[in-house]
Design an enzyme around this catalytic site. Structure first.
Site, short mmCIF file in Angstrom:
data_model
loop_
_atom_site.label_atom_id
_atom_site.label_comp_id
_atom_site.label_asym_id
_atom_site.label_seq_id
_atom_site.Cartn_x
_atom_site.Cartn_y
_atom_site.Cartn_z
N THR A 208 31.28 33.71 37.83
CA THR A 208 32.27 34.88 38.28
C THR A 208 31.54 36.31 38.12
OG1 THR A 208 34.17 33.56 37.84
CG2 THR A 208 34.30 35.88 37.32
N ARG A 236 44.45 25.03 42.98
CA ARG A 236 44.07 25.37 41.60
C ARG A 236 43.76 27.13 41.45
NH1 ARG A 236 39.00 27.98 39.24
NH2 ARG A 236 38.93 26.94 37.05
N THR A 259 33.44 35.16 31.94
CA THR A 259 33.12 33.96 33.11
C THR A 259 33.29 32.78 32.28
OG1 THR A 259 31.35 33.44 34.55
CG2 THR A 259 30.78 34.54 32.70
N GLY A 262 37.12 28.14 33.30
CA GLY A 262 38.65 29.08 33.39
C GLY A 262 39.46 28.43 32.89
#
Ligand code: ASP
Length: 352
Positions: A208, A236, A259, A262
């Site tokens: 991310t 999701r 990051t 998650g």
């Protein structure tokens, strides 16, 4: 051409790196993610530059370039081979947040998140209706799949869908694709730990960009953009668009970007925790290590990385489960620097 990033040696535990001065930008990951650092830094040098603009510009650069494929279109296809995007942007003065979750068919997720922040009183829009809002706001609706993402997804299905996120279903999700049926759960049989590694089909099954910018006037903003976790269950939403998890900023103390895994991280709000740690007097590195350690104590197999910066630009980071990198550029620096962060030591985790 972007100048080549300079590599900085390992970060000593607990010490924060000094501020290079303002304006300043910092983000998760080095390598291809420095495209975003440089774009944000360049925007901070413009007259009337704002931290919010810099975060939008930086994360948008990653969405366009796709950084390592984990941001923007064509990455992390879900079980149905569709890419959906999560993003948030936050203003450190007003504490306003704009976010989109599981947004379909629009490439510039952080741009839409900024519209949510500026043109609504909401915090988050989701799914197809976030797409409708984006289109109303002039964003183009396009297919986010690429030939490569479709091919990779079809191959994943042919190989039995390894690393999917299903549990307590039949057929056995570790060897078969769906459709799945739930298996009734006996009391106390809920999986609570040790399941993360099973859902990592490959090294790049998640990543991310999370970024914090401080403009020359000292205003702070933060943001996150990601295509989430590869092979996710359709629908999701990860930690990326969750304030306090994907990122968080408070001009009184500083900012944080995250990051990692998650689905677990969003239960612990590590960026909110890190900023509270800063507020209570920890250095950025200590604040990050504490926030990561709290998660690690409950999930020893967690992959995570967080960057923390105080409102002067002093910065640090912590990671678990992988060697993490982050990039920063500020003051008069003529190139982005990349810092390598080793996972926090087990002994440290016990202290918290
Ligand atoms: N945190 C992201 C997610 O779970 C992925 C990552 O950062 O690696 O959606």
């Amino acid at each position: 051409m972007h100048p080549l990033p300079v590599l900085v040696p390992l970060l000593p535990t607990a010490l924060a790196l000094p501020s290079p001065g303002l304006p300043f930008v910092i983000n998760t990951w080095g390598g291809p993610f420095t495209v975003a650092t440089d774009a944000a830094y360049a925007s901070l040098l413009l007259p009337d530059a704002s931290a919010l603009d810099a975060v939008e510009v930086g994360c948008s650069a990653c969405e366009r370039d796709r950084c390592d494929g984990t941001v923007g279109y064509g990455g992390s296809p879900d079980e149905a081979c569709e890419t959906t995007l999560d993003a948030m942007i936050m203003d450190g003065a007003s504490m306003k947040v704009g976010a989109v979750a599981g947004m379909r068919r629009v490439k510039n997720a952080i741009g839409v998140a900024r519209r949510v922040l500026e043109y609504t009183r909401h915090t988050m829009l989701a799914g197809d209706l976030a797409t409708r809002f984006a289109v109303e706001n002039g964003f183009e609706e396009v297919d986010l799949a690429t030939e490569e993402s479709i091919r990779a997804c079809e191959e994943w299905k042919k190989s039995g869908c390894p690393g999917n996120f299903r549990v307590h279903v039949k057929p056995d999700p570790s060897t078969s694709c769906g459709p799945y049926e739930p298996i009734p759960l006996a009391w106390g049989s809920l999986e609570t730990t040790g399941f993360l590694a099973a859902s990592r089909a490959s090294k790049t099954s998640h990543d991310t960009i999370s970024m914090i910018a401080i403009d020359a006037r000292g205003a702070l903003a933060a943001g996150t953009s990601t295509n989430g976790a590869a092979h996710k269950v359709p629908g999701r939403v990860g930690d990326g668009p969750i304030a306090g998890s994907g990122s968080y900023v408070d001009a009184e103390v500083g900012g944080c970007g995250a990051t990692g895994d998650g689905d677990v991280m969003m239960r612990f709000l590590p960026c909110y925790q890190a900023l509270e740690n800063l507020r209570n007097g920890m250095s950025p590195t200590e604040a990050a290590e504490n926030a990561v350690s709290r998660m690690l104590r409950r999930h020893p197999d967690l992959q995570s990385g967080i960057v923390v910066v105080d409102n002067q630009g002093r910065h640090g980071a912590a990671a678990s489960g992988w060697t993490f990198t982050y990039a920063f550029r500020g003051g008069e620096m003529n190139a982005t620097q990349v810092v390598t962060v080793q996972p926090v030591k087990a002994a440290l985790v016990k202290q918290f």
